[in-house]
Design a protein around this motif. Sequence first.
Motif, short mmCIF file in Angstrom:
data_model
loop_
_atom_site.label_atom_id
_atom_site.label_comp_id
_atom_site.label_asym_id
_atom_site.label_seq_id
_atom_site.Cartn_x
_atom_site.Cartn_y
_atom_site.Cartn_z
N ARG A 190 0.84 -1.20 0.00
CA ARG A 190 0.00 0.00 0.00
C ARG A 190 0.88 1.26 0.00
NH1 ARG A 190 -5.22 1.11 1.64
NH2 ARG A 190 -5.52 -1.09 2.06
N VAL A 191 0.52 2.29 -0.85
CA VAL A 191 1.28 3.55 -0.86
C VAL A 191 0.38 4.70 -0.43
CG1 VAL A 191 2.82 2.83 -2.72
CG2 VAL A 191 0.68 4.06 -3.27
N ASP A 192 0.97 5.80 -0.10
CA ASP A 192 0.22 7.04 0.18
C ASP A 192 -0.06 7.71 -1.16
OD1 ASP A 192 -0.69 9.52 0.76
OD2 ASP A 192 1.01 10.11 2.05
N VAL A 193 -1.29 7.52 -1.61
CA VAL A 193 -1.59 8.03 -2.96
C VAL A 193 -1.61 9.55 -3.01
CG1 VAL A 193 -2.87 5.99 -3.64
CG2 VAL A 193 -4.09 7.89 -2.58
N THR A 194 -1.52 10.18 -1.86
CA THR A 194 -1.51 11.65 -1.90
C THR A 194 -0.09 12.20 -2.05
OG1 THR A 194 -1.30 11.92 0.48
CG2 THR A 194 -3.53 11.69 -0.39
N LEU A 195 0.92 11.30 -2.04
CA LEU A 195 2.28 11.78 -2.32
C LEU A 195 2.32 12.27 -3.77
CD1 LEU A 195 4.50 8.99 -0.70
CD2 LEU A 195 4.29 11.38 0.04
N PRO A 196 3.23 13.22 -4.11
CA PRO A 196 3.24 13.76 -5.47
C PRO A 196 3.63 12.69 -6.49
CG PRO A 196 5.10 14.60 -4.20
CD PRO A 196 4.20 13.88 -3.23
N GLY A 197 3.06 12.79 -7.69
CA GLY A 197 3.43 11.91 -8.79
C GLY A 197 4.81 12.27 -9.28
N ARG A 198 5.45 11.34 -10.03
CA ARG A 198 6.74 11.70 -10.61
C ARG A 198 6.50 12.81 -11.60
NH1 ARG A 198 7.80 6.49 -9.81
NH2 ARG A 198 9.55 6.23 -8.37
N PRO A 199 7.04 13.98 -11.37
CA PRO A 199 6.67 15.12 -12.22
C PRO A 199 7.27 15.01 -13.62
CG PRO A 199 8.32 15.78 -10.60
CD PRO A 199 8.01 14.34 -10.32
N ARG A 200 6.55 15.51 -14.61
CA ARG A 200 7.05 15.67 -15.96
C ARG A 200 7.02 17.15 -16.26
NH1 ARG A 200 7.03 10.68 -18.78
NH2 ARG A 200 8.04 11.94 -20.38
N ALA A 201 8.11 17.66 -16.81
CA ALA A 201 8.09 19.06 -17.21
C ALA A 201 7.20 19.15 -18.44
CB ALA A 201 9.50 19.51 -17.54
N ILE A 202 6.16 19.99 -18.38
CA ILE A 202 5.35 20.12 -19.58
C ILE A 202 5.57 21.48 -20.21
CG2 ILE A 202 3.56 18.49 -18.90
CD1 ILE A 202 1.82 21.06 -18.35
N GLY A 203 5.55 21.52 -21.50
CA GLY A 203 5.64 22.79 -22.22
C GLY A 203 4.26 23.18 -22.69
N GLY A 204 4.21 24.12 -23.60
CA GLY A 204 2.90 24.50 -24.10
C GLY A 204 2.98 25.70 -25.00
N PRO A 205 1.90 25.95 -25.71
CA PRO A 205 1.90 27.04 -26.68
C PRO A 205 1.75 28.40 -26.01
CG PRO A 205 -0.23 25.94 -26.68
CD PRO A 205 0.64 25.21 -25.71
N HIS A 206 2.14 29.42 -26.72
CA HIS A 206 1.97 30.81 -26.29
C HIS A 206 0.50 31.20 -26.47
CE1 HIS A 206 2.57 35.15 -26.27
NE2 HIS A 206 3.77 34.93 -25.78
#
Lengths: 347, 781
Positions: free
Chosen positions: A93-109
């Motif tokens: 069992r894990v603490d599902v409220t711990l942060p996910g492995r982050p991905r840097a996301i980009g995006g349009p202007h």
Amino acid sequence: MAAGSVEELRRQALEAIDAARDLEAVQAARTTWLGRKGPIVDALRSIKDRPPEERRDLGLELNRLRDELEAILSEREGSLEEESLRRRLADERVDVTLPGRPRAIGGPHPLRMAEAELVRVLRKIGFSIVEGPEVESEYLNFEALNIPEDHPAREMQDTFYLRDLPGLLLRTHTSPVQVRAMRASAPNPLRVICPGRVYRRDDDVTHSPVFHQIEGLAVGEGIGMHHLKATLYEFARQLFGADVPLRLRPSYFPFTEPSAELDVGCPFCHGQGCRVCKGSGWIEVLGSGMVHPHVLREGGYDPERFTGFAFGLGIERTAMLRYGIDDVRLLYLGDLRFLTQFQGSEA
Amino acid sequence: MQVLYSWLREILGDLPPAEEVADLLTGLGLEVEGLHLQGEGLRGAIVARAADVSPLTARLWRVELDTGSGRAVCVTGASNVGRGARVPYAPPGTRLPDGRTLEPAEFHGQVSEGMLLSADEIGIGADHDGILLLPQDAPLGQDLATYLGLPDAVFDVSLTPSFAQHCQNMLGVARELAAALGLTLPVGPERWRPGDGDAFLAVRTDPALCPLYLGARLVREDERPTPLQVQRRLWAAGMRPVLPIVDLTNYVMLEIGQPLHPFAEGRLVGAIEVRSARPDEEIETLDGLTRVLEKGDIVICDEVGPVALAGIMGSRRAEVTEETSEVFLEAALFRPGSVGAAMRRLGLRSEAAQRFAHGLPGSLPWSALQRMSELLPEIGWRMLPGIAAAGEEPAPPPAITVDPDYVRRLLGIDLSQEEQCDALRRLGFAAGGDRALAVTPPYWRIDVLEPWDVAEEVLRSVGIGRLPEELPPPAPRIAEPPTYALRLEALAALEALGYRDALSYSLCDPRELEVLGRPAEVATANPLAVDMQALRTTLLQGLLKAARHNLAHGRQEIALCEAGRVFGRDGDAVVETEMLAAVLAGSRLPFGRYDAERVDFFSLKGDIEAALRLLRVGDLDFAPSQDPALHPGRQADVYSGGRHLGRLGELHPSVQRRLELDLPVMVGEFRLAEIALAQMTARAKSMPRFPALIRDLAVVVDQAVTYGRLRQVLRAALGELLVAETLFDVFTGSPVPDGKKSLALRLTLQSPERTLTDADAEAAIARALQALGEHCGAQLR
């Protein structure tokens, strides 16, 4: 072996299986009792040594015992496996409220987002994209668009000229692309949009010296101002919703006549009057009009036969309205705190 | 332009409420951008008389007031209140337009019962230096708002150039409104008849610059102030009342649109000449500045020299002052283009210049003199008979022949010929004819010359709301430029990898381009600021500026991209090149539980490889490059199939420092057109039918031998048998000898024709080792 011994065998086996506490012990018990060297196989093998009258019953009893033990062992194994899985899952069992492995996301202007939306809607209405140079000839930027040297309209657009390059300038609008597109297509009917960067000597909260426009042009035989109206209204409804209030207002541009501006009911106050619409209840969206005969002629169309309409709007302004941006300079700072606002927030 | 509601009402009679008038004007093309109510909220102020005025201190006066029904005492700091003057008096309890409610106050022991008001405090003018002096016939005790006709609406009208010619005056606006309301159009003043005076002054003009020049002589007979009404209207227009005679010329300009210029007659020497300025001729304009003129500027001269910059501003030499009792009044027409050009060049956007620059009807100078002659007695002046004149009144534009079907087609409104005529007549045009329309514009419309001008007038008159809505017939689509889609696709690829699209100005500081070793090739001749002088030669300038901005705001995760044009020069032509750029610095992820890996050269390289793969560009090669702006050992040119796409690398530490970036920054910039040419068409290949063999291989080579070279040799040696090679370790240090490195690769071998055997694999490895030994000095580790 007598029938009584089978019973004895059964008792011993059951006792041993009962004593097996874990999966390993159960599996060992299976090997001991049901294995090839186990007592049951042994007994079955030795049946042939028995008197013929006993063989049948003894065989039946032994087989029944083997089936019974097999069933009991399987059942024990099953429940023990289930038990061990349950324990493992509990451990995992894990603490599902711990942060996910982050991905840097980009995006349009936001400007590109606004432009993409304008382009999408206009393409749907039947316009194709054309582009033109940002450094333009003075002739195409002004004269060809019916703005001669001392025309007062040149005042409306403070122009950047280029050092050591007489006759060239930074285009003050996307309209010269109209002329280029006409020259490339005359005398065929034409429906084009020209998005692009334009330049004016102007710098404040609502004016940027570098900004973007999108220009639309339709030329053909029998094109009238009613076509312009329907096109603009369709465009505005696609962009602002089917029931947005719309109005055309007479205006002036040197390259169109008659000219009109399109206002939409202020989306912020729904016509009640607010800061954005300066209390008028209306927001100016674009300028338009019937292509001036001089411009048609410059584009290679005979103005006796052909007519056309044109419209143009600022993409910055559209983006500012759409995303509630109050300072145009924010669009050009590259500030990531600003740019990352237009998708879900970073955790 | 500011338009007073009460002025329109004076010209036209009863009008709908101000809000409705504003909508009507907007509907006609005279866009009302703002509606302001003058004097709104003023309650309780009255007309009073200063019965006695005595000094209280050096700067304060005690004014005893007669309110008609009683007495009151006020203290004022204004020095313009004389005994007997009628003044606006706000007793305690008065509400002012700014929301204040007055209470008694005490100054130096004197209680002031309320205050005397300036035009500014009443809300009708910007003048707050003095108390507003009311006419002597203002009834004592009358409510001030009622007396002044407040509140009064002011429309802030945005004038397009098409209206600037005929609506830069109240009469013009009133005509438009009259047409919309179906009222009789106000025609305007008659022409002045100069009577039997002599031509008192000789005038010469250059008809190309000044087709008509009229001069009238005015004399003062009595000293009277500018009427309050005139002052109020000047204030509303944003002008400042100065002297009665000057105020009146401005008033007539606001009313009918003809600028007039008064010269102090005693200051003029000899005959008047209107001519082009001589190069470097100078004039001291009324604002006290000496202006250097150019050929083509129009000047009014007497025998001494220029006395006015025609149509723009007068000179100090012939300025009208309080002592002036004789005036030479000019009413003229000047070439619009000349006035406009001089106005723009000198930055002198006077009210007069803004009218002359758009052209005036030929008969207007005559009408203006007539109007002046009517109004002059109100300020105690008179116009003498006789005129000094030169030039000829230009003929009005000719009648226009219009095909009514052309109007129908252009507008898409089904209007009969008679409806079109009616529409035009409402605007003052004469229109008629059997088959074609013969249209004659009214004298005030010198801008209507062509059939399309007429169509526009018809549309304005019937109302733009009459346009039906019909989508145009479809037209064939044309081929779109591939760069448009590719630009967005390229940005999307980088965005998918974590980069944020940041647009920057294409105008920048040329020094920043030089630091990057990409000096500007094109610059603006009239830059807005030093840091917007040059057209960019690289997108990196803007992205690095954005990176610096973000670092300065404490952000350590920098991944930015941009697509746009850079500008180069080829002789007299400017070359625009579409580029794609990326900048990467700091960490990928913010501080947190998971690895916050610092980015390096290979981070950006990996991103570029991935982005190019997303764009279907393969067969990439990286070769060391020599860009002085980049780290000499950490930069590479990027090729695809031998085509140079661009370059990437780590910023040179000294460049990084000069750009005030406090950590290593990776940059890359690529030509979009080259990327387009390197794109492969997506195509399915058949799946391999025979199994692959995997072999690991570690070799030791000199430090100087690149992996790229090794791979090249390996590929050449194994040919199509080698379907993939993966570098999984680079190792230096013991036991690898100094100056050497060990590279470990996993090779995937596969044949399209058969299943490979161990023997095949061993033979291949032996072949590979031999080639690597021969060409790279590699030894099996």
